[in-house]
Design a protein around this motif. Structure first.
Motif, PDB file in Angstrom:
ATOM      1  N   VAL A  41       0.963  -0.794   0.053  1.00 22.16           N
ATOM      2  CA  VAL A  41       0.118  -0.253  -0.284  1.00 22.16           C
ATOM      3  C   VAL A  41       0.626   0.752  -0.046  1.00 22.16           C
ATOM      4  CG1 VAL A  41      -2.235  -1.232   0.853  1.00 22.16           C
ATOM      5  CG2 VAL A  41      -0.619  -0.615   2.976  1.00 22.16           C
ATOM      6  N   PRO A  42       1.135   1.303  -0.824  1.00 21.60           N
ATOM      7  CA  PRO A  42       2.594   2.368  -1.301  1.00 21.60           C
ATOM      8  C   PRO A  42       1.611   3.963  -0.977  1.00 21.60           C
ATOM      9  CG  PRO A  42       2.069   1.562  -3.517  1.00 21.60           C
ATOM     10  CD  PRO A  42       1.181   0.629  -2.657  1.00 21.60           C
ATOM     11  N   ASN A  43       2.320   4.461   0.134  1.00 22.67           N
ATOM     12  CA  ASN A  43       2.056   5.935   1.372  1.00 22.67           C
ATOM     13  C   ASN A  43       0.844   5.560   1.621  1.00 22.67           C
ATOM     14  OD1 ASN A  43       3.496   6.425  -2.342  1.00 22.67           O
ATOM     15  ND2 ASN A  43       4.644   7.430  -0.846  1.00 22.67           N
ATOM     16  N   ALA A  44       0.781   5.040   2.524  1.00 18.31           N
ATOM     17  CA  ALA A  44      -0.341   4.649   3.132  1.00 18.31           C
ATOM     18  C   ALA A  44      -0.841   5.620   4.784  1.00 18.31           C
ATOM     19  CB  ALA A  44      -0.807   2.900   3.518  1.00 18.31           C
ATOM     20  N   ARG A  45      -2.022   6.032   3.814  1.00 19.81           N
ATOM     21  CA  ARG A  45      -2.091   7.585   5.327  1.00 19.81           C
ATOM     22  C   ARG A  45      -3.313   6.618   5.860  1.00 19.81           C
ATOM     23  NH1 ARG A  45       1.244  11.469   5.957  1.00 19.81           N
ATOM     24  NH2 ARG A  45      -0.566  12.778   6.552  1.00 19.81           N
ATOM     25  N   GLU A  46      -4.603   7.660   6.023  1.00 18.14           N
ATOM     26  CA  GLU A  46      -5.940   7.277   6.937  1.00 18.14           C
ATOM     27  C   GLU A  46      -6.409   5.550   5.960  1.00 18.14           C
ATOM     28  OE1 GLU A  46     -10.378   8.724   8.348  1.00 18.14           O
ATOM     29  OE2 GLU A  46      -9.099   9.972   6.728  1.00 18.14           O
ATOM     30  N   MET A  47      -7.470   4.692   7.481  1.00 14.38           N
ATOM     31  CA  MET A  47      -7.964   3.707   7.001  1.00 14.38           C
ATOM     32  C   MET A  47      -9.017   3.761   7.338  1.00 14.38           C
ATOM     33  SD  MET A  47      -4.647   1.007   8.493  1.00 14.38           S
ATOM     34  CE  MET A  47      -4.246   1.862   9.882  1.00 14.38           C
ATOM     35  N   ALA A  48     -10.488   3.146   7.089  1.00 16.04           N
ATOM     36  CA  ALA A  48     -11.582   3.427   7.395  1.00 16.04           C
ATOM     37  C   ALA A  48     -11.389   1.690   7.137  1.00 16.04           C
ATOM     38  CB  ALA A  48     -12.247   4.018   6.339  1.00 16.04           C
ATOM     39  N   LEU A  49     -12.621   1.325   7.404  1.00 17.61           N
ATOM     40  CA  LEU A  49     -13.128  -0.117   7.880  1.00 17.61           C
ATOM     41  C   LEU A  49     -14.311  -0.321   7.446  1.00 17.61           C
ATOM     42  CD1 LEU A  49     -12.714  -1.126  11.998  1.00 17.61           C
ATOM     43  CD2 LEU A  49     -11.733  -2.497  10.146  1.00 17.61           C
ATOM     44  N   GLY A  50     -14.892  -0.891   6.312  1.00 27.67           N
ATOM     45  CA  GLY A  50     -15.731  -1.701   5.499  1.00 27.67           C
ATOM     46  C   GLY A  50     -16.520  -2.515   6.469  1.00 27.67           C
ATOM     47  N   ALA A  51     -17.796  -2.899   6.070  1.00 31.86           N
ATOM     48  CA  ALA A  51     -18.484  -4.066   6.566  1.00 31.86           C
ATOM     49  C   ALA A  51     -18.231  -5.495   6.633  1.00 31.86           C
ATOM     50  CB  ALA A  51     -20.024  -3.398   6.277  1.00 31.86           C
ATOM     51  N   LYS A  52     -17.439  -5.810   5.194  1.00 31.40           N
ATOM     52  CA  LYS A  52     -17.627  -7.217   4.848  1.00 31.40           C
ATOM     53  C   LYS A  52     -16.071  -7.164   5.117  1.00 31.40           C
ATOM     54  CE  LYS A  52     -20.840  -6.982   2.084  1.00 31.40           C
ATOM     55  NZ  LYS A  52     -21.848  -7.742   0.372  1.00 31.40           N
ATOM     56  N   ASN A  53     -15.471  -6.855   6.020  1.00 30.21           N
ATOM     57  CA  ASN A  53     -13.195  -7.786   6.024  1.00 30.21           C
ATOM     58  C   ASN A  53     -12.436  -7.158   4.823  1.00 30.21           C
ATOM     59  OD1 ASN A  53     -14.024  -9.590   8.113  1.00 30.21           O
ATOM     60  ND2 ASN A  53     -13.611 -10.894   7.258  1.00 30.21           N
ATOM     61  N   THR A  54     -12.793  -5.976   5.124  1.00 32.74           N
ATOM     62  CA  THR A  54     -11.977  -4.852   3.900  1.00 32.74           C
ATOM     63  C   THR A  54     -11.336  -3.848   4.940  1.00 32.74           C
ATOM     64  OG1 THR A  54     -13.646  -4.919   2.211  1.00 32.74           O
ATOM     65  CG2 THR A  54     -12.616  -3.664   1.863  1.00 32.74           C
ATOM     66  N   VAL A  55     -10.328  -3.148   4.775  1.00 31.29           N
ATOM     67  CA  VAL A  55      -9.498  -2.150   5.409  1.00 31.29           C
ATOM     68  C   VAL A  55      -9.291  -1.399   3.783  1.00 31.29           C
ATOM     69  CG1 VAL A  55      -8.335  -0.991   6.177  1.00 31.29           C
ATOM     70  CG2 VAL A  55      -8.708  -3.093   6.953  1.00 31.29           C
ATOM     71  N   PHE A  56     -10.238  -0.232   4.014  1.00 29.96           N
ATOM     72  CA  PHE A  56      -9.923   1.611   3.136  1.00 29.96           C
ATOM     73  C   PHE A  56      -8.669   1.864   3.033  1.00 29.96           C
ATOM     74  CE2 PHE A  56     -14.131  -0.369   3.030  1.00 29.96           C
ATOM     75  CZ  PHE A  56     -13.932  -0.700   0.936  1.00 29.96           C
ATOM     76  N   VAL A  57      -7.364   2.207   1.609  1.00 30.28           N
ATOM     77  CA  VAL A  57      -6.483   2.716   2.380  1.00 30.28           C
ATOM     78  C   VAL A  57      -6.454   4.276   1.321  1.00 30.28           C
ATOM     79  CG1 VAL A  57      -4.185   2.415   3.665  1.00 30.28           C
ATOM     80  CG2 VAL A  57      -5.310   0.869   3.298  1.00 30.28           C
ATOM     81  N   GLY A  58      -6.311   5.039   2.030  1.00 33.21           N
ATOM     82  CA  GLY A  58      -5.943   6.377   1.230  1.00 33.21           C
ATOM     83  C   GLY A  58      -4.873   6.839   1.247  1.00 33.21           C
ATOM     84  N   SER A  59      -3.810   7.849   0.214  1.00 33.80           N
ATOM     85  CA  SER A  59      -2.503   7.535   0.406  1.00 33.80           C
ATOM     86  C   SER A  59      -2.157   9.284   0.075  1.00 33.80           C
ATOM     87  CB  SER A  59      -2.027   6.858  -0.928  1.00 33.80           C
ATOM     88  OG  SER A  59      -2.549   7.574  -2.244  1.00 33.80           O
ATOM     89  N   ASN A  60      -0.861   9.277   0.468  1.00 35.99           N
ATOM     90  CA  ASN A  60      -0.610  11.062  -0.562  1.00 35.99           C
ATOM     91  C   ASN A  60      -0.049  11.193  -0.730  1.00 35.99           C
ATOM     92  OD1 ASN A  60       1.949   9.925   0.793  1.00 35.99           O
ATOM     93  ND2 ASN A  60       3.135  11.467   2.128  1.00 35.99           N
ATOM     94  N   ASP A  61       0.947  10.607  -1.538  1.00 41.08           N
ATOM     95  CA  ASP A  61       1.230  11.325  -3.373  1.00 41.08           C
ATOM     96  C   ASP A  61       1.276  10.163  -4.308  1.00 41.08           C
ATOM     97  OD1 ASP A  61       4.622  11.312  -2.731  1.00 41.08           O
ATOM     98  OD2 ASP A  61       3.018   9.340  -2.369  1.00 41.08           O
ATOM     99  N   ALA A  62       0.456   9.190  -4.171  1.00 37.15           N
ATOM    100  CA  ALA A  62       0.148   8.283  -4.914  1.00 37.15           C
ATOM    101  C   ALA A  62      -0.535   8.998  -6.020  1.00 37.15           C
ATOM    102  CB  ALA A  62       0.852   6.615  -4.195  1.00 37.15           C
ATOM    103  N   GLY A  63      -1.615   9.398  -5.360  1.00 35.33           N
ATOM    104  CA  GLY A  63      -3.579   9.317  -6.144  1.00 35.33           C
ATOM    105  C   GLY A  63      -3.587   8.081  -5.887  1.00 35.33           C
ATOM    106  N   LYS A  64      -3.429   7.140  -5.034  1.00 33.90           N
ATOM    107  CA  LYS A  64      -4.457   5.777  -5.089  1.00 33.90           C
ATOM    108  C   LYS A  64      -4.942   5.868  -3.783  1.00 33.90           C
ATOM    109  CE  LYS A  64      -1.118   3.727  -9.028  1.00 33.90           C
ATOM    110  NZ  LYS A  64      -0.488   2.397  -9.232  1.00 33.90           N
ATOM    111  N   VAL A  65      -6.141   5.490  -3.869  1.00 31.98           N
ATOM    112  CA  VAL A  65      -7.229   4.573  -2.882  1.00 31.98           C
ATOM    113  C   VAL A  65      -7.315   2.928  -2.937  1.00 31.98           C
ATOM    114  CG1 VAL A  65      -9.705   4.333  -1.262  1.00 31.98           C
ATOM    115  CG2 VAL A  65      -8.117   6.425  -3.233  1.00 31.98           C
ATOM    116  N   TYR A  66      -6.990   2.419  -1.722  1.00 32.23           N
ATOM    117  CA  TYR A  66      -6.630   0.948  -2.145  1.00 32.23           C
ATOM    118  C   TYR A  66      -7.906   0.178  -0.740  1.00 32.23           C
ATOM    119  CZ  TYR A  66      -1.881   2.484  -3.695  1.00 32.23           C
ATOM    120  OH  TYR A  66      -1.126   3.007  -4.365  1.00 32.23           O
ATOM    121  N   ALA A  67      -7.671  -0.685  -1.529  1.00 30.09           N
ATOM    122  CA  ALA A  67      -8.913  -1.205  -0.651  1.00 30.09           C
ATOM    123  C   ALA A  67      -7.999  -2.874   0.199  1.00 30.09           C
ATOM    124  CB  ALA A  67      -9.776  -2.137  -0.995  1.00 30.09           C
TER     125      ALA A  67
END
Length: 363
Positions: A41-67
């Motif tokens: 998860v390059p440049n991983a910043r804030e995390m948020a929990l989903g409802a179905k065993n997923t963690v969402f992750v924002g990033s600070n300079d990769a321009g991407k959002v991860y699950a």
């Protein structure tokens, strides 16, 4: 005073700081363990929990959002990229099955996201009316107990008085972007907040100004007790120090002081109340705070994860949970956010290493 460009550059240059940490060098209290959960998860910043065993992750300079999908035992199953090309998509918030993402002047939403992880929907804009400045312009976001989306708007500078223009504030809005209100003012740069489950009140970190020396001001832990209250910036820092320029004619007693001085230049970012059952009782109801680490200090500070224990609104203790990212002035990681999992373990994001660690406890 450094320019906004230099300040932003200092925050956006992970390679200048960290080498991959030796996990054996990281220190946790007895009975605790820390391990790499994922390093995808390059440049991983804030995390948020989903409802179905997923963690969402924002990033600070990769321009991407991860699950990050994980198994019932907490182990990672798959990491996916949900969006690309966004502008500093640091903040992520899950609400009603949808994923909200901050991107400086915009908030996007990806609808029904957990049912479309392999073919993510196109991000929809719910508002594009936030300020465009990138210095302190990235945004940690979260939904409060009132069902509204909370969005901080940092000061576009190290030190300036632009509150009348809508900077240095905490906003909230409806999920569709309407009904924007100011919750609190005088906040230089909050990159972490949460609500205490017992009374639903809002607590947040705030990064103090730079260029006043090694030991002033402290970063702050603050507690909102009434709508619209002012926490001092740019007039008063850490509750007791008037700014040499903007503090003239002001009185620190006119502003809400911090609940706790977190330390000078530690760059306190994400925080969460811990309400899991895995950790010992001393951690239940405590605040866990990620300290990203200093850049404006001759001897580095921060680079750790801290525990703040409370008795009502009073701080009882302020102690490390994870240390070892800083040793002999060498940095091997920069904690950015913390997020408890349903099993009571704790995730810690590290944007320098593109990693998330998992802290567990076993007697």
């Amino acid at each position: 005073m450094r320019s906004a460009f230099v300040l932003a550059l200092a925050l956006l240059a992970p390679s200048a700081f960290a080498a991959t940490p030796d996990m054996a060098s990281l220190k946790v209290p007895p009975g605790f363990h820390i391990a790499v959960w994922t390093d995808q998860v390059p440049n991983a910043r804030e995390m948020a929990l989903g409802a179905k065993n997923t963690v969402f992750v924002g990033s600070n300079d990769a321009g991407k959002v991860y699950a990050v999908s994980y198994a019932p035992d907490g182990s990672v199953e798959k990491v996916r990229t949900l969006a690309t090309g966004l502008k500093l998509p640091v903040g992520v918030a899950f609400h009603g099955g949808d994923l909200y993402v901050s991107a400086v002047s915009r908030i996007y939403v990806l609808r029904d996201i957990e049912n479309h992880l392999d073919a993510p929907p196109k991000p929809e804009v719910i508002t594009d009316k936030l300020h465009t400045e990138t210095a302190h312009g990235w945004k940690f976001i979260a939904f409060g107990p009132d069902g509204k989306l909370y969005v901080p708007v940092g000061a576009p500078c190290n030190i300036c008085d632009r509150g009348d223009e809508g900077f240095a504030q905490m906003l909230r809005m409806n999920p569709d972007g309407s009904g924007v209100e100011t919750v609190a003012r005088g906040i230089r740069n909050s990159v972490g907040f949460d609500w205490r489950p017992t009374d639903k009140t809002l607590w947040f970190t705030d990064n103090g100004r730079d260029m006043l020396g090694d030991d002033v001001p402290n970063d702050e832990l603050n507690h909102v007790t009434k709508a619209g209250e002012h926490f001092g910036y740019p007039y008063c820092h850490q509750g007791d120090t008037l700014d040499p320029e903007f503090g003239k004619g002001k009185d620190c007693k006119d502003y809400t002081p911090p609940v706790l001085k977190l330390g000078p230049h530690v760059a306190a970012l994400g925080l969460r109340f811990y309400n899991g059952k895995q950790f010992p009782a001393a951690w239940h109801g405590a605040l866990i705070v990620a300290e990203h680490g200093s850049w404006n200090r001759s001897a580095k500070s921060g680079y750790r994860v801290m525990t703040v224990r409370l008795n009502g609104n009073k701080v009882v203790s302020y102690e490390p949970l994870v240390e070892g990212f800083l040793k002999d002035e060498e940095v091997s990681g920069r904690p950015a956010d913390v997020q408890p999992l349903p099993d009571g373990s704790l995730l810690v994001s590290d944007d320098d290493n593109g990693a998330i660690y998992r802290v567990t406890y076993k007697k």
